[in-house]
Design a protein around this motif. Structure first.
Motif, PDB file in Angstrom:
ATOM      1  N   ASN A   1      -7.960  13.636  -6.306  1.00  0.00           N
ATOM      2  CA  ASN A   1      -8.372  13.024  -7.563  1.00  0.00           C
ATOM      3  C   ASN A   1      -7.236  12.751  -8.542  1.00  0.00           C
ATOM      4  O   ASN A   1      -7.305  11.810  -9.322  1.00  0.00           O
ATOM      5  N   VAL A   2      -6.190  13.562  -8.513  1.00  0.00           N
ATOM      6  CA  VAL A   2      -5.096  13.393  -9.478  1.00  0.00           C
ATOM      7  C   VAL A   2      -4.413  12.045  -9.285  1.00  0.00           C
ATOM      8  O   VAL A   2      -4.301  11.245 -10.215  1.00  0.00           O
ATOM      9  N   ILE A   3      -3.964  11.794  -8.065  1.00  0.00           N
ATOM     10  CA  ILE A   3      -3.286  10.527  -7.802  1.00  0.00           C
ATOM     11  C   ILE A   3      -4.282   9.372  -7.869  1.00  0.00           C
ATOM     12  O   ILE A   3      -3.943   8.283  -8.335  1.00  0.00           O
ATOM     13  N   ALA A   4      -5.500   9.593  -7.429  1.00  0.00           N
ATOM     14  CA  ALA A   4      -6.532   8.541  -7.504  1.00  0.00           C
ATOM     15  C   ALA A   4      -6.709   8.065  -8.940  1.00  0.00           C
ATOM     16  O   ALA A   4      -6.782   6.858  -9.202  1.00  0.00           O
TER      17      ALA A   4
ATOM     18  N   GLY B   1       3.640   0.965  -7.968  1.00  0.00           N
ATOM     19  CA  GLY B   1       4.551   1.048  -6.823  1.00  0.00           C
ATOM     20  C   GLY B   1       4.997   2.472  -6.554  1.00  0.00           C
ATOM     21  O   GLY B   1       5.085   2.906  -5.396  1.00  0.00           O
ATOM     22  N   TYR B   2       5.258   3.213  -7.625  1.00  0.00           N
ATOM     23  CA  TYR B   2       5.629   4.630  -7.482  1.00  0.00           C
ATOM     24  C   TYR B   2       4.510   5.412  -6.797  1.00  0.00           C
ATOM     25  O   TYR B   2       4.751   6.173  -5.858  1.00  0.00           O
ATOM     26  N   TRP B   3       3.266   5.229  -7.295  1.00  0.00           N
ATOM     27  CA  TRP B   3       2.139   5.976  -6.718  1.00  0.00           C
ATOM     28  C   TRP B   3       1.908   5.584  -5.264  1.00  0.00           C
ATOM     29  O   TRP B   3       1.589   6.441  -4.434  1.00  0.00           O
ATOM     30  N   LEU B   4       2.067   4.304  -4.943  1.00  0.00           N
ATOM     31  CA  LEU B   4       1.901   3.860  -3.554  1.00  0.00           C
ATOM     32  C   LEU B   4       2.962   4.493  -2.654  1.00  0.00           C
ATOM     33  O   LEU B   4       2.663   4.934  -1.540  1.00  0.00           O
ATOM     34  N   GLU B   5       4.201   4.549  -3.146  1.00  0.00           N
ATOM     35  CA  GLU B   5       5.262   5.185  -2.358  1.00  0.00           C
ATOM     36  C   GLU B   5       4.971   6.666  -2.163  1.00  0.00           C
ATOM     37  O   GLU B   5       5.155   7.210  -1.068  1.00  0.00           O
ATOM     38  N   LEU B   6       4.514   7.338  -3.203  1.00  0.00           N
ATOM     39  CA  LEU B   6       4.168   8.754  -3.093  1.00  0.00           C
ATOM     40  C   LEU B   6       3.048   8.962  -2.080  1.00  0.00           C
ATOM     41  O   LEU B   6       3.108   9.875  -1.244  1.00  0.00           O
ATOM     42  N   LEU B   7       2.025   8.116  -2.139  1.00  0.00           N
ATOM     43  CA  LEU B   7       0.921   8.213  -1.175  1.00  0.00           C
ATOM     44  C   LEU B   7       1.417   7.978   0.244  1.00  0.00           C
ATOM     45  O   LEU B   7       0.955   8.633   1.186  1.00  0.00           O
ATOM     46  N   HIS B   8       2.355   7.074   0.410  1.00  0.00           N
ATOM     47  CA  HIS B   8       2.920   6.798   1.726  1.00  0.00           C
ATOM     48  C   HIS B   8       3.720   7.998   2.226  1.00  0.00           C
ATOM     49  O   HIS B   8       3.556   8.445   3.370  1.00  0.00           O
ATOM     50  N   ARG B   9       4.556   8.549   1.378  1.00  0.00           N
ATOM     51  CA  ARG B   9       5.399   9.690   1.777  1.00  0.00           C
ATOM     52  C   ARG B   9       4.595  10.959   2.046  1.00  0.00           C
ATOM     53  O   ARG B   9       5.066  11.839   2.759  1.00  0.00           O
TER      54      ARG B   9
ATOM     55  N   TYR C   1      -0.938   9.780   2.951  1.00  0.00           N
ATOM     56  CA  TYR C   1      -2.284   9.345   2.566  1.00  0.00           C
ATOM     57  C   TYR C   1      -2.510   7.882   2.969  1.00  0.00           C
ATOM     58  O   TYR C   1      -3.631   7.481   3.223  1.00  0.00           O
ATOM     59  N   ILE C   2      -1.431   7.115   2.989  1.00  0.00           N
ATOM     60  CA  ILE C   2      -1.521   5.724   3.445  1.00  0.00           C
ATOM     61  C   ILE C   2      -0.405   5.458   4.439  1.00  0.00           C
ATOM     62  O   ILE C   2       0.640   6.129   4.425  1.00  0.00           O
ATOM     63  N   GLU C   3      -0.627   4.485   5.338  1.00  0.00           N
ATOM     64  CA  GLU C   3       0.332   4.149   6.373  1.00  0.00           C
ATOM     65  C   GLU C   3       0.988   2.810   6.061  1.00  0.00           C
ATOM     66  O   GLU C   3       0.535   2.072   5.185  1.00  0.00           O
ATOM     67  N   ASP C   4       2.025   2.479   6.829  1.00  0.00           N
ATOM     68  CA  ASP C   4       2.727   1.203   6.644  1.00  0.00           C
ATOM     69  C   ASP C   4       1.775   0.018   6.756  1.00  0.00           C
ATOM     70  O   ASP C   4       1.858  -0.903   5.968  1.00  0.00           O
TER      71      ASP C   4
END
Length: 121
Positions: free
Chosen positions: A62-65, A106-114, A117-120
């Protein structure tokens, strides 16, 4: 200084003219803002963000969401608001806010990727 230049341009920060504003929004003078490609793309992006938020919440993240939901949907909201700006300075401000929100997203997307939570793809 050319006619139509903003106060920001007088300060040496930007050189925006009326034609530049329309070009940023993908418009021709006199064309309705609803026909703007940027406006449409930002709405499509917001829909993707809402879907991502729904998926993150289903995983109890929920935090990042909350963070990405706010920043990701704010981009389009500010682009939409720019169409009804109270002058050029307000117009530029709305677009600059949209740019900042895009950077944050963009920051949050990169964090989710690292954090996987999300893939390439």
């Amino acid at each position: 200084m050319p006619k139509g230049t903003t106060s920001l341009a007088r300060e040496g920060k930007h050189h925006f003219t009326k034609q530049t504003f329309f070009a940023i929004l993908g418009l021709k003078e006199g064309v309705n803002m609803s026909e703007s490609k940027l406006r449409n793309l930002s709405m499509d992006f917001a829909v993707e963000i809402v879907n991502l938020v729904r998926e993150l919440r289903s995983k109890h993240e929920n935090v990042i969401a909350n963070q990405i939901g706010r920043s990701g949907t704010s981009i389009g909201a500010n682009i939409h608001e720019a169409a009804y700006a109270q002058g050029k300075k307000d117009f530029v401000s709305k677009l600059e806010i949209a740019l900042k929100e895009a950077s944050e997203t963009g920051y949050w997307l990169e964090l989710l990727h690292r954090t996987n939570y999300i893939e390439d793809a």
